[in-house]
Design a protein around this motif. Structure first.
Motif, mmCIF file in Angstrom:
data_model
loop_
_atom_site.group_PDB
_atom_site.id
_atom_site.type_symbol
_atom_site.label_atom_id
_atom_site.label_comp_id
_atom_site.label_asym_id
_atom_site.label_seq_id
_atom_site.Cartn_x
_atom_site.Cartn_y
_atom_site.Cartn_z
ATOM 1 N N ALA A 21 36.605 38.964 36.816
ATOM 2 C CA ALA A 21 36.988 37.509 35.505
ATOM 3 C C ALA A 21 38.256 38.041 35.144
ATOM 4 N N VAL A 22 39.920 38.336 35.500
ATOM 5 C CA VAL A 22 40.802 38.041 35.215
ATOM 6 C C VAL A 22 41.494 36.925 36.509
ATOM 7 N N CYS A 23 40.593 37.327 37.666
ATOM 8 C CA CYS A 23 41.099 36.420 38.168
ATOM 9 C C CYS A 23 40.770 35.154 37.914
ATOM 10 N N LEU A 24 39.318 34.863 37.564
ATOM 11 C CA LEU A 24 38.796 33.406 37.166
ATOM 12 C C LEU A 24 40.032 32.977 36.188
ATOM 13 N N ILE A 25 40.661 34.040 34.499
ATOM 14 C CA ILE A 25 41.144 33.502 33.695
ATOM 15 C C ILE A 25 42.652 32.633 34.726
ATOM 16 N N ILE A 26 43.299 33.583 35.312
ATOM 17 C CA ILE A 26 44.535 33.234 36.559
ATOM 18 C C ILE A 26 44.572 31.995 36.966
ATOM 19 N N VAL A 27 42.824 31.414 36.947
ATOM 20 C CA VAL A 27 42.928 30.552 38.050
ATOM 21 C C VAL A 27 43.025 29.266 37.288
ATOM 22 N N LYS A 28 41.923 29.401 36.027
ATOM 23 C CA LYS A 28 41.732 28.199 35.253
ATOM 24 C C LYS A 28 43.249 28.240 34.345
#
Length: 57
Positions: A21-28
């Motif tokens: 979830a944290v990785c997806l937020i950073i990518v976004k």
């Protein structure tokens, strides 16, 4: 080793989901930043940056 993994399976799965979830937020956030979008909801491309300058007293 296998018994340790089975004993901590719930913790491992929850940690993996949180990391994902944290990785997806950073990518976004990076993707939005490259497109000129801001996290404040304003369009920084048309911003005069008057709110980012030095404040006068």
């Amino acid at each position: 080793m296998l018994s340790w993994i089975m004993g901590n399976l719930a913790t491992i799965l929850i940690s993996a989901v949180l990391v994902l979830a944290v990785c997806l937020i950073i990518v976004k956030m990076v993707k939005d930043r490259k497109q000129g979008k801001s996290s404040c909801g304003c369009d920084c491309g048309s911003c005069g940056a008057c709110c980012h300058g030095k404040k006068e007293i």
